[in-house]
Design a protein around this motif. Structure first.
Motif, PDB file in Angstrom:
ATOM      1  N   UNK A   1       0.790  -1.222   0.000  1.00  0.00           N
ATOM      2  CA  UNK A   1       0.000   0.000   0.000  1.00  0.00           C
ATOM      3  C   UNK A   1       0.822   1.272   0.000  1.00  0.00           C
ATOM      4  N   UNK A   2       2.128   1.168   0.293  1.00  0.00           N
ATOM      5  CA  UNK A   2       2.986   2.355   0.234  1.00  0.00           C
ATOM      6  C   UNK A   2       3.118   2.797  -1.224  1.00  0.00           C
ATOM      7  N   UNK A   3       3.212   4.099  -1.430  1.00  0.00           N
ATOM      8  CA  UNK A   3       3.337   4.644  -2.777  1.00  0.00           C
ATOM      9  C   UNK A   3       4.790   4.990  -3.054  1.00  0.00           C
ATOM     10  N   UNK A   4       5.270   4.555  -4.222  1.00  0.00           N
ATOM     11  CA  UNK A   4       6.636   4.869  -4.621  1.00  0.00           C
ATOM     12  C   UNK A   4       6.649   6.209  -5.352  1.00  0.00           C
TER      13      UNK A   4
ATOM     14  N   UNK B   1       6.162  -8.857 -18.248  1.00  0.00           N
ATOM     15  CA  UNK B   1       5.334  -9.268 -19.381  1.00  0.00           C
ATOM     16  C   UNK B   1       4.163 -10.164 -18.952  1.00  0.00           C
ATOM     17  N   UNK B   2       3.079 -10.027 -19.679  1.00  0.00           N
ATOM     18  CA  UNK B   2       1.867 -10.827 -19.463  1.00  0.00           C
ATOM     19  C   UNK B   2       1.180 -10.549 -18.135  1.00  0.00           C
ATOM     20  N   UNK B   3       1.501  -9.418 -17.507  1.00  0.00           N
ATOM     21  CA  UNK B   3       0.797  -8.995 -16.289  1.00  0.00           C
ATOM     22  C   UNK B   3       0.545  -7.495 -16.399  1.00  0.00           C
ATOM     23  N   UNK B   4      -0.262  -7.007 -15.521  1.00  0.00           N
ATOM     24  CA  UNK B   4      -0.520  -5.567 -15.480  1.00  0.00           C
ATOM     25  C   UNK B   4       0.427  -4.849 -14.520  1.00  0.00           C
ATOM     26  N   UNK B   5       1.355  -5.570 -13.923  1.00  0.00           N
ATOM     27  CA  UNK B   5       2.190  -5.019 -12.861  1.00  0.00           C
ATOM     28  C   UNK B   5       3.577  -4.629 -13.343  1.00  0.00           C
ATOM     29  N   UNK B   6       4.259  -3.850 -12.510  1.00  0.00           N
ATOM     30  CA  UNK B   6       5.643  -3.456 -12.728  1.00  0.00           C
ATOM     31  C   UNK B   6       6.423  -3.856 -11.468  1.00  0.00           C
ATOM     32  N   UNK B   7       7.738  -3.858 -11.574  1.00  0.00           N
ATOM     33  CA  UNK B   7       8.536  -4.187 -10.391  1.00  0.00           C
ATOM     34  C   UNK B   7       9.784  -3.339 -10.325  1.00  0.00           C
ATOM     35  N   UNK B   8      10.361  -3.308  -9.144  1.00  0.00           N
ATOM     36  CA  UNK B   8      11.607  -2.607  -8.889  1.00  0.00           C
ATOM     37  C   UNK B   8      12.218  -3.249  -7.644  1.00  0.00           C
ATOM     38  N   UNK B   9      13.520  -3.145  -7.515  1.00  0.00           N
ATOM     39  CA  UNK B   9      14.193  -3.658  -6.327  1.00  0.00           C
ATOM     40  C   UNK B   9      14.585  -2.454  -5.469  1.00  0.00           C
ATOM     41  N   UNK B  10      14.058  -2.429  -4.259  1.00  0.00           N
ATOM     42  CA  UNK B  10      14.316  -1.341  -3.326  1.00  0.00           C
ATOM     43  C   UNK B  10      14.911  -1.943  -2.055  1.00  0.00           C
TER      44      UNK B  10
ATOM     45  N   UNK C   1      -0.586   2.187 -12.190  1.00  0.00           N
ATOM     46  CA  UNK C   1      -1.551   3.275 -12.198  1.00  0.00           C
ATOM     47  C   UNK C   1      -1.501   4.120 -10.942  1.00  0.00           C
ATOM     48  N   UNK C   2      -1.295   3.460  -9.811  1.00  0.00           N
ATOM     49  CA  UNK C   2      -1.273   4.169  -8.521  1.00  0.00           C
ATOM     50  C   UNK C   2       0.125   4.268  -7.932  1.00  0.00           C
ATOM     51  N   UNK C   3       1.049   3.463  -8.472  1.00  0.00           N
ATOM     52  CA  UNK C   3       2.423   3.358  -7.970  1.00  0.00           C
ATOM     53  C   UNK C   3       2.466   2.792  -6.553  1.00  0.00           C
ATOM     54  N   UNK C   4       1.402   2.106  -6.154  1.00  0.00           N
ATOM     55  CA  UNK C   4       1.354   1.500  -4.819  1.00  0.00           C
ATOM     56  C   UNK C   4       1.932   0.094  -4.869  1.00  0.00           C
TER      57      UNK C   4
END
Length: 99
Positions: free
Chosen positions: A58-61, A71-80, A90-93
């Motif tokens: 729920x935290x926003x980046x 690929x093949x999902x609606x999501x994105x990722x990052x390593x923090x 869409x929300x960056x949450x």
């Protein structure tokens, strides 16, 4: 006796609010989670540091953080901070933290 009714009403409203908040949680289907886990293992990223940002569901980046497509999902990722986080673009949450 009169005092119990307002307390009960307040308790009910509080629980209703909690239920509404829980309904907004994002649930990733198990098969999509498998796709995401396999993809991020094959496509490792350098970890970025975000001082002052708590890594919780729920935290926003911030917009300064580059999100990478899964690929093949609606999501994105990052390593923090050496933790892979799955983000709703869409929300960056943060919707999932992969250990």
């Amino acid at each position: 006796m009169q005092m119990r009714l307002p307390i009960a009403a307040a308790g009910f409203l509080l629980l209703a609010g909690i239920g509404a908040a829980a309904a907004q949680d994002v649930i990733i289907a198990p098969e999509q989670e498998t796709v995401i886990r396999e993809y991020v293992k094959k496509q490792p990223l350098a970890s970025v540091e975000l001082p002052g940002v708590e890594l919780n569901i729920g935290s926003t980046l911030p917009k300064t953080v580059e999100l990478h497509e899964v690929p093949d999902t609606e999501y994105r990722y990052v390593v923090v901070d050496n933790r892979t986080v799955v983000v709703d673009p869409g929300t960056r949450k943060i919707v999932k933290i992969i250990q």
